[in-house]
Design an enzyme around this catalytic site. Structure first.
Site, PDB file in Angstrom:
ATOM      1  N   ARG A 142       0.796  -1.221   0.000  1.00  0.00           N
ATOM      2  CA  ARG A 142       0.000   0.000   0.000  1.00  0.00           C
ATOM      3  C   ARG A 142       0.838   1.284   0.000  1.00  0.00           C
ATOM      4  NH1 ARG A 142      -3.648  -0.643   4.895  1.00  0.00           N
ATOM      5  NH2 ARG A 142      -4.369  -2.637   4.175  1.00  0.00           N
ATOM      6  N   LYS A 146       1.035 -19.737   7.766  1.00  0.00           N
ATOM      7  CA  LYS A 146       0.253 -20.077   8.926  1.00  0.00           C
ATOM      8  C   LYS A 146      -0.035 -18.816   9.735  1.00  0.00           C
ATOM      9  CE  LYS A 146       2.358 -20.816  12.892  1.00  0.00           C
ATOM     10  NZ  LYS A 146       3.237 -19.736  13.348  1.00  0.00           N
ATOM     11  N   ASP A 161       4.633 -24.397   6.571  1.00  0.00           N
ATOM     12  CA  ASP A 161       5.001 -24.542   7.977  1.00  0.00           C
ATOM     13  C   ASP A 161       6.519 -24.569   7.933  1.00  0.00           C
ATOM     14  OD1 ASP A 161       5.954 -25.553  10.363  1.00  0.00           O
ATOM     15  OD2 ASP A 161       4.196 -26.796  10.708  1.00  0.00           O
ATOM     16  N   HIS A 162       7.165 -23.457   8.319  1.00  0.00           N
ATOM     17  CA  HIS A 162       8.598 -23.341   7.998  1.00  0.00           C
ATOM     18  C   HIS A 162       9.454 -24.395   8.704  1.00  0.00           C
ATOM     19  CE1 HIS A 162       8.991 -20.989  11.728  1.00  0.00           C
ATOM     20  NE2 HIS A 162      10.293 -21.142  11.618  1.00  0.00           N
ATOM     21  N   LYS A 188      13.247 -26.955   7.701  1.00  0.00           N
ATOM     22  CA  LYS A 188      14.516 -26.987   8.442  1.00  0.00           C
ATOM     23  C   LYS A 188      15.266 -28.265   8.099  1.00  0.00           C
ATOM     24  CE  LYS A 188      13.033 -24.169  12.349  1.00  0.00           C
ATOM     25  NZ  LYS A 188      13.916 -23.032  12.498  1.00  0.00           N
ATOM     26  N   GLU A 238      12.232 -21.122  23.159  1.00  0.00           N
ATOM     27  CA  GLU A 238      12.731 -19.841  22.632  1.00  0.00           C
ATOM     28  C   GLU A 238      13.124 -18.938  23.787  1.00  0.00           C
ATOM     29  OE1 GLU A 238      10.614 -18.318  18.969  1.00  0.00           O
ATOM     30  OE2 GLU A 238       8.939 -19.082  20.155  1.00  0.00           O
ATOM     31  N   HIS A 257       4.075 -26.590  14.100  1.00  0.00           N
ATOM     32  CA  HIS A 257       5.463 -27.063  14.160  1.00  0.00           C
ATOM     33  C   HIS A 257       5.636 -28.335  15.003  1.00  0.00           C
ATOM     34  CE1 HIS A 257       5.957 -23.235  12.389  1.00  0.00           C
ATOM     35  NE2 HIS A 257       6.200 -22.530  13.461  1.00  0.00           N
ATOM     36  N   LYS A 293       8.006 -19.258  25.148  1.00  0.00           N
ATOM     37  CA  LYS A 293       8.857 -18.083  24.933  1.00  0.00           C
ATOM     38  C   LYS A 293       9.495 -17.712  26.269  1.00  0.00           C
ATOM     39  CE  LYS A 293       6.484 -16.233  20.908  1.00  0.00           C
ATOM     40  NZ  LYS A 293       7.431 -16.746  19.902  1.00  0.00           N
ATOM     41  N   LYS A 332      17.587 -21.051  23.861  1.00  0.00           N
ATOM     42  CA  LYS A 332      16.967 -21.273  22.548  1.00  0.00           C
ATOM     43  C   LYS A 332      17.449 -22.625  22.059  1.00  0.00           C
ATOM     44  CE  LYS A 332      16.517 -19.656  17.783  1.00  0.00           C
ATOM     45  NZ  LYS A 332      15.111 -19.945  17.598  1.00  0.00           N
TER      46      LYS A 332
HETATM   47  C1  BG6 Z   1       6.804 -18.991  14.151  1.00  0.00           C
HETATM   48  C2  BG6 Z   1       6.020 -18.488  15.321  1.00  0.00           C
HETATM   49  O1  BG6 Z   1       6.025 -19.843  13.363  1.00  0.00           O
HETATM   50  O2  BG6 Z   1       7.945 -19.701  14.612  1.00  0.00           O
HETATM   51  C3  BG6 Z   1       6.892 -17.615  16.213  1.00  0.00           C
HETATM   52  O3  BG6 Z   1       4.922 -17.731  14.844  1.00  0.00           O
HETATM   53  C4  BG6 Z   1       8.150 -18.344  16.600  1.00  0.00           C
HETATM   54  O4  BG6 Z   1       6.176 -17.210  17.372  1.00  0.00           O
HETATM   55  C5  BG6 Z   1       8.835 -18.911  15.380  1.00  0.00           C
HETATM   56  O5  BG6 Z   1       8.999 -17.425  17.257  1.00  0.00           O
HETATM   57  C6  BG6 Z   1      10.003 -19.791  15.764  1.00  0.00           C
HETATM   58  O6  BG6 Z   1      10.693 -20.145  14.615  1.00  0.00           O
HETATM   59  P1  BG6 Z   1      12.223 -20.538  14.677  1.00  0.00           P
HETATM   60  O7  BG6 Z   1      12.550 -20.930  13.282  1.00  0.00           O
HETATM   61  O8  BG6 Z   1      12.964 -19.332  15.169  1.00  0.00           O
HETATM   62  O9  BG6 Z   1      12.322 -21.676  15.660  1.00  0.00           O
END
Ligand code: BG6
Length: 511
Positions: free
Chosen positions: A50, A156, A185-186, A190, A224, A248, A349, A354
């Site tokens: 935008r 997502k 779903d990233h 990995k 995290e 995840h 969190k 981590k």
């Molecule tokens: C995301 C969540 O899908 O994954 C976040 O929305 C989270 O809240 C993140 O921090 C964590 O991803 P990664 O790859 O840093 O473990």
């Protein structure tokens, strides 16, 4: 007009190009693909946003993001310039009718200059509430009609519960064919998550002992150290169960528990995974507290040094918020392989470290031949799949300690990606974006998987919505979560494992 690297000319159109995801993840990933010569030779990125900025300003902003977030660090002028030439912005509101003409015009221009119709990837990096609107607009415009060339990528969360996910799927599948929809779903991109398939099904060693006869329990931890950051607007209405577990963590569980696929075909793998979700023992409403606990972080110190605010004090969070930032689940998979083996999942969190790991504890040996004096420090075998930060696998075994006496001690056999392959693995988004461009859906979620995953957590969602937590905040930032998470395992006479850290991870954790 396929190019030498095997990929057809591709137009990558990002809706929500001014947002965080584009800045932190998508463009750094595309830039790394460019450096690795993995992008289609003929490629263009059009950002729809935008704002009214020039191509130059847009490119400058994206470069800043790449400099900050690319796994390779700062860009060099020559490579960036070559990449930036492929980027342009279309200043338009993608929900507004005026957008249609200008986007169509831009796409036609590109097709014309490339001498034929290119593949089109429409990436919806936009708030979930706008997905249906954006998808419908694409359809109206006739922009996403070629099932073999046009793809839609959806981030997502897919809905916020089973009903809304179903409604979203109904809309999307009425507009597009399932083969065009890539639900990201990233975690599935990995490297170590993908390696689970190789580890389990390319080695003869593990499969024969991969069941209830040899495995005592499975623990999945995705911890995290960050807080909610500047995402309170989304997160405070989502919470950890929706944000992390529904997608995840359940996907990791599926890869650990699935049966061997007959082939590497996308649908075959997805079918095997959905079988796991179908087999998860349903949680009864009145028993939720035996299977699920939640928590919310309060103020505390990270690494014992930096004081951080509690969740309710974060910018944008409601002062009385009942949103959970920690979840632990105790699940069972009702089938021949896994009957009676608990799968413990936890995520949160502002935890102590981590780290994402799967820990598989094997049963003790059936008979102890060694004298009690030799086995003072006895531990059953444990397999630790280290998803991040240091990707690898650790196998904890018993060994004889050097010396004249028979004394046993646990030792670790290590496989570390970085050392074994001497290269940094690609970021999840690099793998996934390349798969979208190739049209390979293996690592993406199918509609039925998404719905099943919602079904698994539905009773917990409902129960928590009906009964707000009375004791929030209930864990200190920098800890391993609330005491109730320990109690969840104590009922089975078990406890959470401390993550197994490599030396490097230990040092990083101190920073
Ligand atoms: C995301 C969540 O899908 O994954 C976040 O929305 C989270 O809240 C993140 O921090 C964590 O991803 P990664 O790859 O840093 O473990």
């Amino acid at each position: 007009m396929t190019t030498p690297n095997g990929l057809d000319p591709t137009l990558f159109i990002v809706f929500g190009a001014g947002g965080d995801l584009t800045w932190r993840k998508l463009v750094p990933a595309l830039y790394n693909l460019h450096l690795d010569r993995q992008l289609p030779e003929t490629f263009a990125l059009i950002g729809v946003d935008r704002s009214s900025q020039s191509d130059e300003a847009f490119r400058g902003h994206l470069r800043e993001g790449v400099d900050r977030f690319s796994r390779r660090g700062k860009t060099d002028d020559a490579s960036w310039t070559a990449f930036a030439e492929k980027i342009s912005i279309l200043n338009a509101d993608f929900t507004a009718p005026e957008m249609s003409a200008s986007l169509r015009k831009r796409l036609d221009q590109v097709d014309k200059s490339w001498g034929g119709q290119a593949n089109r990837v429409f990436y919806l990096a936009i708030p979930p509430t706008l997905i249906e609107k954006a998808a419908a607009r694409l359809k109206d415009l006739g922009l996403c009609q070629d099932c073999s060339r046009d793809r839609l990528v959806v981030e997502k969360p897919f809905g916020r519960d089973l009903q809304s996910a179903r409604a979203l799927d109904r809309t999307l599948t009425a507009l597009f064919s399932e083969s065009q929809i890539f639900r990201i779903d990233h975690y599935l991109g990995k490297e170590t998550v993908q390696n689970l398939l190789a580890f389990r099904f390319a080695n003869a060693l593990f499969e024969p002992i991969w069941d209830r006869r040899y495995i005592d329990q499975v623990q999945i931890t995705v911890a995290e150290t960050v807080g909610v950051g500047h995402r309170a607007g989304y997160y405070d209405h989502a919470g950890a169960l929706r944000d992390m577990v529904q997608n995840h963590l359940l996907q990791i569980l599926c890869l650990i528990a699935m049966e061997a696929p007959v082939s590497f075909d996308a649908d075959e793998i997805r079918n095997k995974k959905i079988d796991v979700l179908r087999a998860i023992h349903p949680i009864r409403a009145e028993k939720v507290h035996h299977y699920a606990v939640r928590g919310q972080y309060g103020e505390g110190r990270m690494d014992g040094v930096k004081t951080v605010p509690g969740y309710r004090q974060e910018v944008g969070v409601r002062p009385e918020s009942g949103t959970e930032t920690f979840v632990a689940l105790r699940l069972f998979v009702d089938n021949w392989r896994w009957q009676g083996v608990p799968f413990y999942l936890r995520t949160g969190k502002r935890l102590a470290q981590k780290v994402s790991q799967v820990s598989i504890l094997f049963r003790p040996v059936p008979h102890q031949s060694f004298p009690a004096s030799a086995v003072e420090n006895w531990q059953p075998n444990r397999l630790i799949i280290r998803i991040q930060p240091e990707e690898g696998i650790t196998l904890r075994i018993q060994a004889k300690q050097p010396g004249t006496r028979m004394l046993l001690a646990p030792v670790d056999m290590q496989f570390c990606y970085r050392e074994a392959f001497r290269k940094t693995p690609p970021e999840a988004y690099e793998t996934l974006l390349l798969d979208v461009m190739r049209g390979d859906a293996t690592l993406f979620m199918r509609a039925d998987q998404v719905e099943k995953a919602w079904e698994v957590i539905s009773p917990v969602l409902k129960s928590w919505e009906e009964t707000p937590a009375g004791d929030f905040p209930d864990y200190v930032s920098g800890s391993w979560g609330p005491e109730s998470a320990d109690a969840l395992l104590t009922q089975d006479g078990r406890s959470w494992f401390d993550p197994v850290l490599t030396e490097r991870e230990g040092e990083e954790g101190q920073k």
